[in-house]
Scaffold this motif. Structure first.
Motif, PDB file in Angstrom:
ATOM      1  N   ARG A   1      14.574  -4.012  -4.496  1.00 29.21           N
ATOM      2  CA  ARG A   1      13.498  -4.441  -3.601  1.00 29.21           C
ATOM      3  C   ARG A   1      12.208  -4.709  -4.373  1.00 29.21           C
ATOM      4  NH1 ARG A   1      14.947  -0.014   1.032  1.00 29.21           N
ATOM      5  NH2 ARG A   1      16.745  -1.121   1.855  1.00 29.21           N
ATOM      6  N   ALA A   2      11.936  -3.854  -5.361  1.00 24.18           N
ATOM      7  CA  ALA A   2      10.727  -4.044  -6.170  1.00 24.18           C
ATOM      8  C   ALA A   2      10.800  -5.332  -6.977  1.00 24.18           C
ATOM      9  CB  ALA A   2      10.532  -2.841  -7.096  1.00 24.18           C
ATOM     10  N   ASP A   3      11.912  -5.521  -7.666  1.00 24.55           N
ATOM     11  CA  ASP A   3      12.059  -6.698  -8.526  1.00 24.55           C
ATOM     12  C   ASP A   3      12.089  -8.002  -7.725  1.00 24.55           C
ATOM     13  OD1 ASP A   3      12.083  -4.989 -10.690  1.00 24.55           O
ATOM     14  OD2 ASP A   3      14.262  -5.073 -10.963  1.00 24.55           O
ATOM     15  N   ASN A   4      12.600  -7.948  -6.508  1.00 23.48           N
ATOM     16  CA  ASN A   4      12.657  -9.135  -5.642  1.00 23.48           C
ATOM     17  C   ASN A   4      11.465  -9.238  -4.705  1.00 23.48           C
ATOM     18  OD1 ASN A   4      15.118 -10.043  -6.724  1.00 23.48           O
ATOM     19  ND2 ASN A   4      16.266  -8.672  -5.375  1.00 23.48           N
ATOM     20  N   ARG A   5      10.552  -8.288  -4.794  1.00 23.57           N
ATOM     21  CA  ARG A   5       9.347  -8.236  -3.961  1.00 23.57           C
ATOM     22  C   ARG A   5       9.696  -8.312  -2.480  1.00 23.57           C
ATOM     23  NH1 ARG A   5       7.820  -6.754  -8.424  1.00 23.57           N
ATOM     24  NH2 ARG A   5       5.875  -7.412  -9.410  1.00 23.57           N
ATOM     25  N   GLU A   6      10.603  -7.422  -2.070  1.00 22.84           N
ATOM     26  CA  GLU A   6      11.058  -7.378  -0.676  1.00 22.84           C
ATOM     27  C   GLU A   6      10.430  -6.200   0.063  1.00 22.84           C
ATOM     28  OE1 GLU A   6      15.300  -6.978  -0.949  1.00 22.84           O
ATOM     29  OE2 GLU A   6      15.579  -9.021  -1.669  1.00 22.84           O
ATOM     30  N   GLY A   7       9.958  -6.442   1.265  1.00 28.16           N
ATOM     31  CA  GLY A   7       9.479  -5.393   2.153  1.00 28.16           C
ATOM     32  C   GLY A   7       8.302  -4.609   1.595  1.00 28.16           C
ATOM     33  N   GLY A   8       8.159  -3.382   2.102  1.00 29.18           N
ATOM     34  CA  GLY A   8       7.060  -2.514   1.674  1.00 29.18           C
ATOM     35  C   GLY A   8       7.119  -2.188   0.192  1.00 29.18           C
ATOM     36  N   VAL A   9       8.314  -1.941  -0.319  1.00 21.41           N
ATOM     37  CA  VAL A   9       8.479  -1.657  -1.747  1.00 21.41           C
ATOM     38  C   VAL A   9       8.013  -2.862  -2.561  1.00 21.41           C
ATOM     39  CG1 VAL A   9      10.187  -1.293  -3.574  1.00 21.41           C
ATOM     40  CG2 VAL A   9      10.320   0.042  -1.471  1.00 21.41           C
ATOM     41  N   GLY A  10       8.352  -4.044  -2.113  1.00 22.39           N
ATOM     42  CA  GLY A  10       7.930  -5.255  -2.813  1.00 22.39           C
ATOM     43  C   GLY A  10       6.419  -5.412  -2.823  1.00 22.39           C
ATOM     44  N   TYR A  11       5.797  -5.096  -1.692  1.00 25.25           N
ATOM     45  CA  TYR A  11       4.331  -5.190  -1.624  1.00 25.25           C
ATOM     46  C   TYR A  11       3.688  -4.151  -2.538  1.00 25.25           C
ATOM     47  CZ  TYR A  11      -0.393  -5.717  -0.032  1.00 25.25           C
ATOM     48  OH  TYR A  11      -1.744  -5.949  -0.011  1.00 25.25           O
ATOM     49  N   GLU A  12       4.178  -2.911  -2.469  1.00 23.75           N
ATOM     50  CA  GLU A  12       3.649  -1.865  -3.356  1.00 23.75           C
ATOM     51  C   GLU A  12       3.816  -2.260  -4.819  1.00 23.75           C
ATOM     52  OE1 GLU A  12       3.883   2.472  -1.182  1.00 23.75           O
ATOM     53  OE2 GLU A  12       5.681   1.749  -2.207  1.00 23.75           O
ATOM     54  N   SER A  13       4.935  -2.879  -5.145  1.00 18.48           N
ATOM     55  CA  SER A  13       5.176  -3.308  -6.524  1.00 18.48           C
ATOM     56  C   SER A  13       4.142  -4.327  -6.978  1.00 18.48           C
ATOM     57  CB  SER A  13       6.577  -3.891  -6.654  1.00 18.48           C
ATOM     58  OG  SER A  13       7.531  -2.895  -6.383  1.00 18.48           O
ATOM     59  N   THR A  14       3.751  -5.204  -6.081  1.00 18.18           N
ATOM     60  CA  THR A  14       2.715  -6.188  -6.404  1.00 18.18           C
ATOM     61  C   THR A  14       1.391  -5.490  -6.687  1.00 18.18           C
ATOM     62  OG1 THR A  14       3.819  -7.857  -5.057  1.00 18.18           O
ATOM     63  CG2 THR A  14       1.487  -8.225  -5.548  1.00 18.18           C
ATOM     64  N   VAL A  15       1.045  -4.517  -5.872  1.00 17.41           N
ATOM     65  CA  VAL A  15      -0.201  -3.768  -6.075  1.00 17.41           C
ATOM     66  C   VAL A  15      -0.134  -2.983  -7.385  1.00 17.41           C
ATOM     67  CG1 VAL A  15      -1.702  -1.970  -5.128  1.00 17.41           C
ATOM     68  CG2 VAL A  15      -0.641  -3.635  -3.585  1.00 17.41           C
ATOM     69  N   ILE A  16       0.987  -2.338  -7.637  1.00 18.86           N
ATOM     70  CA  ILE A  16       1.153  -1.538  -8.855  1.00 18.86           C
ATOM     71  C   ILE A  16       1.076  -2.419 -10.098  1.00 18.86           C
ATOM     72  CG2 ILE A  16       2.786  -0.135 -10.182  1.00 18.86           C
ATOM     73  CD1 ILE A  16       3.720   1.054  -7.458  1.00 18.86           C
ATOM     74  N   THR A  17       1.797  -3.533 -10.091  1.00 19.87           N
ATOM     75  CA  THR A  17       1.771  -4.400 -11.277  1.00 19.87           C
ATOM     76  C   THR A  17       0.376  -4.973 -11.508  1.00 19.87           C
ATOM     77  OG1 THR A  17       2.635  -6.272 -10.004  1.00 19.87           O
ATOM     78  CG2 THR A  17       4.219  -5.005 -11.280  1.00 19.87           C
ATOM     79  N   GLY A  18      -0.363  -5.208 -10.433  1.00 22.94           N
ATOM     80  CA  GLY A  18      -1.753  -5.664 -10.579  1.00 22.94           C
ATOM     81  C   GLY A  18      -2.596  -4.620 -11.296  1.00 22.94           C
ATOM     82  N   GLN A  19      -2.438  -3.351 -10.898  1.00 22.11           N
ATOM     83  CA  GLN A  19      -3.192  -2.290 -11.569  1.00 22.11           C
ATOM     84  C   GLN A  19      -2.738  -2.109 -13.010  1.00 22.11           C
ATOM     85  OE1 GLN A  19      -3.806   1.482  -9.779  1.00 22.11           O
ATOM     86  NE2 GLN A  19      -4.959   0.637  -8.077  1.00 22.11           N
ATOM     87  N   MET A  20      -1.440  -2.224 -13.250  1.00 19.44           N
ATOM     88  CA  MET A  20      -0.932  -2.080 -14.614  1.00 19.44           C
ATOM     89  C   MET A  20      -1.412  -3.227 -15.499  1.00 19.44           C
ATOM     90  SD  MET A  20       2.890  -0.582 -13.935  1.00 19.44           S
ATOM     91  CE  MET A  20       3.297  -0.359 -15.660  1.00 19.44           C
TER      92      MET A  20
ATOM     93  N   ALA B   1      18.177   1.502 -11.835  1.00 18.40           N
ATOM     94  CA  ALA B   1      17.314   2.010 -10.767  1.00 18.40           C
ATOM     95  C   ALA B   1      15.820   1.902 -11.054  1.00 18.40           C
ATOM     96  CB  ALA B   1      17.665   3.477 -10.475  1.00 18.40           C
ATOM     97  N   THR B   2      15.462   1.476 -12.248  1.00 20.69           N
ATOM     98  CA  THR B   2      14.046   1.373 -12.602  1.00 20.69           C
ATOM     99  C   THR B   2      13.586  -0.071 -12.477  1.00 20.69           C
ATOM    100  OG1 THR B   2      14.372   3.182 -14.164  1.00 20.69           O
ATOM    101  CG2 THR B   2      12.351   1.914 -14.392  1.00 20.69           C
ATOM    102  N   PRO B   3      12.508  -0.308 -11.734  1.00 21.61           N
ATOM    103  CA  PRO B   3      11.987  -1.677 -11.617  1.00 21.61           C
ATOM    104  C   PRO B   3      11.549  -2.207 -12.981  1.00 21.61           C
ATOM    105  CG  PRO B   3      10.849  -0.185 -10.110  1.00 21.61           C
ATOM    106  CD  PRO B   3      11.706   0.648 -10.981  1.00 21.61           C
ATOM    107  N   ILE B   4      11.570  -3.509 -13.126  1.00 20.09           N
ATOM    108  CA  ILE B   4      11.214  -4.149 -14.389  1.00 20.09           C
ATOM    109  C   ILE B   4       9.867  -3.659 -14.906  1.00 20.09           C
ATOM    110  CG2 ILE B   4      10.581  -6.373 -15.438  1.00 20.09           C
ATOM    111  CD1 ILE B   4      12.709  -7.654 -13.558  1.00 20.09           C
ATOM    112  N   TYR B   5       8.873  -3.547 -14.036  1.00 18.90           N
ATOM    113  CA  TYR B   5       7.529  -3.200 -14.479  1.00 18.90           C
ATOM    114  C   TYR B   5       7.400  -1.757 -14.986  1.00 18.90           C
ATOM    115  CZ  TYR B   5       6.933  -1.177  -9.794  1.00 18.90           C
ATOM    116  OH  TYR B   5       7.078  -0.439  -8.653  1.00 18.90           O
TER     117      TYR B   5
END
Length: 170
Positions: A66-85, A106-110
């Motif tokens: 979900r994170a890597d494909n930017r799906e749902g809430g996890v996908g949105y959180e991943s966008t916010v996290i990668t922005g901060q990183m 099990a670990t997202p790319i970022y």
């Protein structure tokens, strides 16, 4: 805490884990406790990530997908996290906690370059949990003190003496 709603058992594990963290590490922001009906989910995620000292990312195969494909809430959180990183590439704020699967799956790319905490066992390994607590409390494991420089002349003399005492072979 960032996690995916994989199944009821996983959500129960996350809740139990959050309760333990809350008791041993201070405030743990969990959607179940703080996100109320009618509230904006994306604003909640943004604020929780922005204001937290650490974000524990509970890694599972579903979370990574979900994170890597930017799906749902996890996908949105991943966008916010990668922005901060991207703003602070060396930040230690985001802590991957492997719950199921393998580090590779099990670990997202970022988060692949980050050292993880492995909590895949049931019950969890206490040494792994303790390493997480140490990070949260700023209490790293201290290395032993440095020794003094060896006396190389004395060591060489000892080697020479011992080499002279070898028994002869028959």
């Amino acid at each position: 805490m960032s996690y995916s709603w994989d199944c009821p058992e996983h959500k129960a594990w996350v809740l139990k884990f959050a309760v333990r963290l809350q008791g041993e590490s201070g405030e743990t922001i969990l959607d179940t406790w703080y996100l109320k009906p009618g509230q904006d989910k994306t604003h909640f995620m943004e604020q929780a990530i922005a204001t937290s000292d650490f974000v524990i990312v509970i890694c599972t195969d579903k979370y990574a997908k979900r994170a890597d494909n930017r799906e749902g809430g996890v996908g949105y959180e991943s966008t916010v996290i990668t922005g901060q990183m991207a703003e602070d590439i060396l930040t230690n704020k985001f802590l991957p906690v492997l719950r199921s699967g393998t580090y590779k799956t099990a670990t997202p790319i970022y988060l692949k370059s980050r050292m993880d905490v492995n909590l895949t066992d049931d019950p969890i390994r206490e040494d792994e949990y303790d390493s997480l607590l140490r990070v949260l409390h700023g209490e790293p494991i201290e290395p032993p003190p440095l020794g003094s420089k060896p006396d190389f002349q004395r060591r060489q003399n000892r080697k020479l003496k011992s080499s002279c005492k070898r028994p002869e072979r028959l």
